[in-house]
Design a protein around this motif. Structure first.
Motif, short mmCIF file in Angstrom:
data_model
loop_
_atom_site.label_atom_id
_atom_site.label_comp_id
_atom_site.label_asym_id
_atom_site.label_seq_id
_atom_site.Cartn_x
_atom_site.Cartn_y
_atom_site.Cartn_z
N ILE A 91 0.85 -1.19 0.00
CA ILE A 91 0.00 0.00 0.00
C ILE A 91 0.88 1.24 0.00
O ILE A 91 1.88 1.31 0.72
N LYS A 92 0.47 2.21 -0.80
CA LYS A 92 1.11 3.53 -0.83
C LYS A 92 0.14 4.47 -0.12
O LYS A 92 -0.99 4.65 -0.56
N LEU A 93 0.56 5.03 1.00
CA LEU A 93 -0.28 5.89 1.82
C LEU A 93 0.18 7.33 1.72
O LEU A 93 1.34 7.63 2.00
N ASN A 94 -0.73 8.21 1.29
CA ASN A 94 -0.42 9.63 1.30
C ASN A 94 -0.52 10.10 2.74
O ASN A 94 -1.59 10.05 3.35
N ILE A 95 0.58 10.55 3.30
CA ILE A 95 0.66 10.89 4.71
C ILE A 95 -0.22 12.10 5.04
O ILE A 95 -0.80 12.18 6.12
N GLY A 98 -4.23 10.81 3.80
CA GLY A 98 -4.71 9.51 4.26
C GLY A 98 -5.17 8.61 3.11
O GLY A 98 -5.58 7.48 3.33
N GLU A 99 -5.08 9.12 1.89
CA GLU A 99 -5.50 8.32 0.73
C GLU A 99 -4.54 7.14 0.53
O GLU A 99 -3.33 7.28 0.65
N GLU A 100 -5.13 5.97 0.26
CA GLU A 100 -4.34 4.77 0.06
C GLU A 100 -4.52 4.25 -1.36
O GLU A 100 -5.60 4.36 -1.93
N LYS A 101 -3.45 3.66 -1.87
CA LYS A 101 -3.51 3.06 -3.19
C LYS A 101 -2.71 1.77 -3.16
O LYS A 101 -1.58 1.75 -2.64
N ASP A 102 -3.28 0.70 -3.69
CA ASP A 102 -2.56 -0.56 -3.79
C ASP A 102 -1.54 -0.46 -4.92
O ASP A 102 -1.85 0.05 -6.00
N VAL A 103 -0.34 -0.94 -4.66
CA VAL A 103 0.70 -1.00 -5.68
C VAL A 103 1.32 -2.39 -5.62
O VAL A 103 1.03 -3.17 -4.71
#
Length: 150
Positions: A91-95, A98-103
């Motif tokens: 998971i890539k989490l925008n600190i 809080g948006e998350e994206k699977d990578v």
């Protein structure tokens, strides 16, 4: 120099460029496979830490920890923390948001996170040692504070 000669040289350079791209892709594939294998080999260890309620830390990314899985990378420019979620995957989490994206593992390699990812997964073997060292340091400090009162 004639146009035909220039075009011939450009064709030769294109051949070298294409070969270099193939080599780069081969190396990306190798690094991706290594990360995938390390993640698979680490599943039980990750689950152990999770069940024991330890936060995951990283040997070089010291400003963050997470209960969700080992830290695999940090992009300071885009404020993204990358970690391996115990159940979901990478998971890539925008600190900030809080948006998350699977990578996937290929994304890690293509975005320059190979060494950080390997360090984060390898650190699972030493992470508890660091927790213990920190705890012993706190205990020593507290004992010293009590001694100062006497």
């Amino acid at each position: 120099m004639t146009v035909n000669k220039i075009l011939g040289e450009l064709d030769l350079k294109l051949t070298h460029y294409t070969q270099a791209l193939l080599k780069q892709d081969e190396l990306v594939n190798q690094q991706e496979e290594i990360i995938i294998k390390k993640m698979e080999d680490s599943k039980e260890i990750i689950n152990w830490y999770s069940k024991k309620n330890f936060n995951f830390t990283h040997p070089t990314i010291t400003e963050f920890n997470t209960s969700r899985g080992p830290i695999l990378g940090l992009n300071k420019e885009s404020n993204e923390l990358i970690f391996l979620h115990v159940n979901r995957g990478i998971i890539k989490l925008n600190i900030r948001t809080g948006e998350e994206k699977d990578v996937d593992a290929r994304w890690l390699v293509e975005n320059g996170c190979f060494n950080e990812a390997i360090s984060g997964l390898d650190y699972l073997h030493n992470m508890l040692d660091e927790y213990l060292k920190s705890l012993k340091k706190q205990i020593g400090q507290m004992e010293h504070e009590l001694e100062d009162l006497q």
